[in-house]
Design an enzyme around this catalytic site. Structure first.
Site, PDB file in Angstrom:
ATOM      1  N   CYS A  88       0.807  -1.206   0.054  1.00  0.00           N
ATOM      2  CA  CYS A  88      -0.117   0.069  -0.120  1.00  0.00           C
ATOM      3  C   CYS A  88       0.625   0.985  -0.029  1.00  0.00           C
ATOM      4  O   CYS A  88       1.977   1.182   0.717  1.00  0.00           O
ATOM      5  CB  CYS A  88      -0.877  -0.016   1.179  1.00  0.00           C
ATOM      6  SG  CYS A  88      -2.134   1.170   1.430  1.00  0.00           S
ATOM      7  N   HIS A 117      -9.226  -3.964  -1.594  1.00  0.00           N
ATOM      8  CA  HIS A 117      -7.983  -3.296  -0.950  1.00  0.00           C
ATOM      9  C   HIS A 117      -8.531  -1.598  -0.778  1.00  0.00           C
ATOM     10  O   HIS A 117      -8.806  -1.072   0.074  1.00  0.00           O
ATOM     11  CB  HIS A 117      -6.924  -3.208  -1.671  1.00  0.00           C
ATOM     12  CG  HIS A 117      -5.777  -2.498  -1.083  1.00  0.00           C
ATOM     13  ND1 HIS A 117      -4.617  -3.210  -0.512  1.00  0.00           N
ATOM     14  CD2 HIS A 117      -5.406  -1.190  -0.945  1.00  0.00           C
ATOM     15  CE1 HIS A 117      -3.782  -2.352   0.198  1.00  0.00           C
ATOM     16  NE2 HIS A 117      -4.162  -0.990  -0.531  1.00  0.00           N
ATOM     17  N   GLU A 118      -9.047  -1.084  -2.089  1.00  0.00           N
ATOM     18  CA  GLU A 118      -9.308   0.272  -2.210  1.00  0.00           C
ATOM     19  C   GLU A 118     -10.587   0.630  -1.316  1.00  0.00           C
ATOM     20  O   GLU A 118     -10.727   1.709  -0.888  1.00  0.00           O
ATOM     21  CB  GLU A 118      -9.226   0.728  -3.731  1.00  0.00           C
ATOM     22  CG  GLU A 118      -8.148   0.569  -4.543  1.00  0.00           C
ATOM     23  CD  GLU A 118      -7.029   1.354  -3.885  1.00  0.00           C
ATOM     24  OE1 GLU A 118      -7.000   2.034  -3.059  1.00  0.00           O
ATOM     25  OE2 GLU A 118      -5.715   0.776  -4.058  1.00  0.00           O
ATOM     26  N   HIS A 142     -10.210   1.178   2.105  1.00  0.00           N
ATOM     27  CA  HIS A 142      -9.536   2.575   2.398  1.00  0.00           C
ATOM     28  C   HIS A 142     -10.653   3.418   2.674  1.00  0.00           C
ATOM     29  O   HIS A 142     -10.461   4.382   3.655  1.00  0.00           O
ATOM     30  CB  HIS A 142      -8.780   2.889   1.379  1.00  0.00           C
ATOM     31  CG  HIS A 142      -7.492   2.339   1.388  1.00  0.00           C
ATOM     32  ND1 HIS A 142      -6.445   2.867   2.281  1.00  0.00           N
ATOM     33  CD2 HIS A 142      -6.596   1.844   0.556  1.00  0.00           C
ATOM     34  CE1 HIS A 142      -5.276   2.354   2.167  1.00  0.00           C
ATOM     35  NE2 HIS A 142      -5.325   1.940   0.889  1.00  0.00           N
TER      36      HIS A 142
HETATM   37 NI    NI Z   1      -3.601   1.126  -0.193  1.00  0.00          NI
END
Ligand code: NI
Length: 180
Positions: free
Chosen positions: A100, A142-143, A146
């Site tokens: 990341c 993953h995004e 966030h």
């Molecule tokens: Ni990331």
């Protein structure tokens, strides 16, 4: 062109839920997306989310033609994903290495759903809905995380498979990792 400073893990802004975008096709939103894109490319990343540059909105940008790091992954169309929804289509999961921008130089082995459906809006307010598998599914998860205050580090289950890239070389070799 504006390359923005990336917040790194430990910074509290990475752990809060981002707000929904309520106005599309505005100069501010277009500028944000341009900045995210420029910052992503400048860091040779394949995805980035607005909270990572300190903007608490549900906006992520991802995609690549070819990635040196993820040489084994199929290309993903450049995508702007706003106010997303995500669900797993099957309960199947797999483990793979992630890193990341907010944890540069650090890798961890993370379990993700292998087959998902996700939807959201582009910067003009057009709705879209897609299915994704494999690396594409992993990147979107993953995004998406966030935008809800989660980073991949919190998903690492076994800390033998987490750490600085140089220190993990031996682990990469012994686990048959695609990372070099
Ligand atoms: Ni990331």
């Amino acid at each position: 062109m504006a390359i923005r400073k990336i917040l790194r893990f430990g910074n509290g802004h990475l752990y809060s839920e981002a707000s929904l975008v309520t106005q599309f096709n505005t100069p501010e939103l277009h500028q944000l997306i341009e900045d995210l894109h420029d910052t992503m490319l400048a860091n040779e990343a394949v995805g980035i989310a607005a909270p990572q540059i300190g903007i608490p909105l549900q906006v992520a940008v991802f995609g690549f033609e070819k990635s040196e790091q993820f040489y084994y992954a199929d290309p993903i169309k450049k995508t702007v994903l706003i106010n997303p929804s995500l669900k797993a289509i099957s309960t199947d999961t797999n483990e793979d290495w992630e890193d990341c921008l907010s944890a540069a130089g650090i890798h961890g082995l993370v379990t993700r759903f292998t087959h998902i459906q996700y939807s959201g809006y582009d910067q003009f307010g057009n709705f879209f809905n897609r299915e994704a598998e494999g690396f594409h599914a992993r990147l979107v998860q993953h995004e998406y995380d966030h935008l809800f205050g989660k980073i991949f580090i919190s998903k690492v289950k076994d800390y033998r498979y987490f750490g600085f890239e140089e220190e993990l070389r031996e682990v990469f070799n012994t686990t048959g990792s695609k990372l070099r």
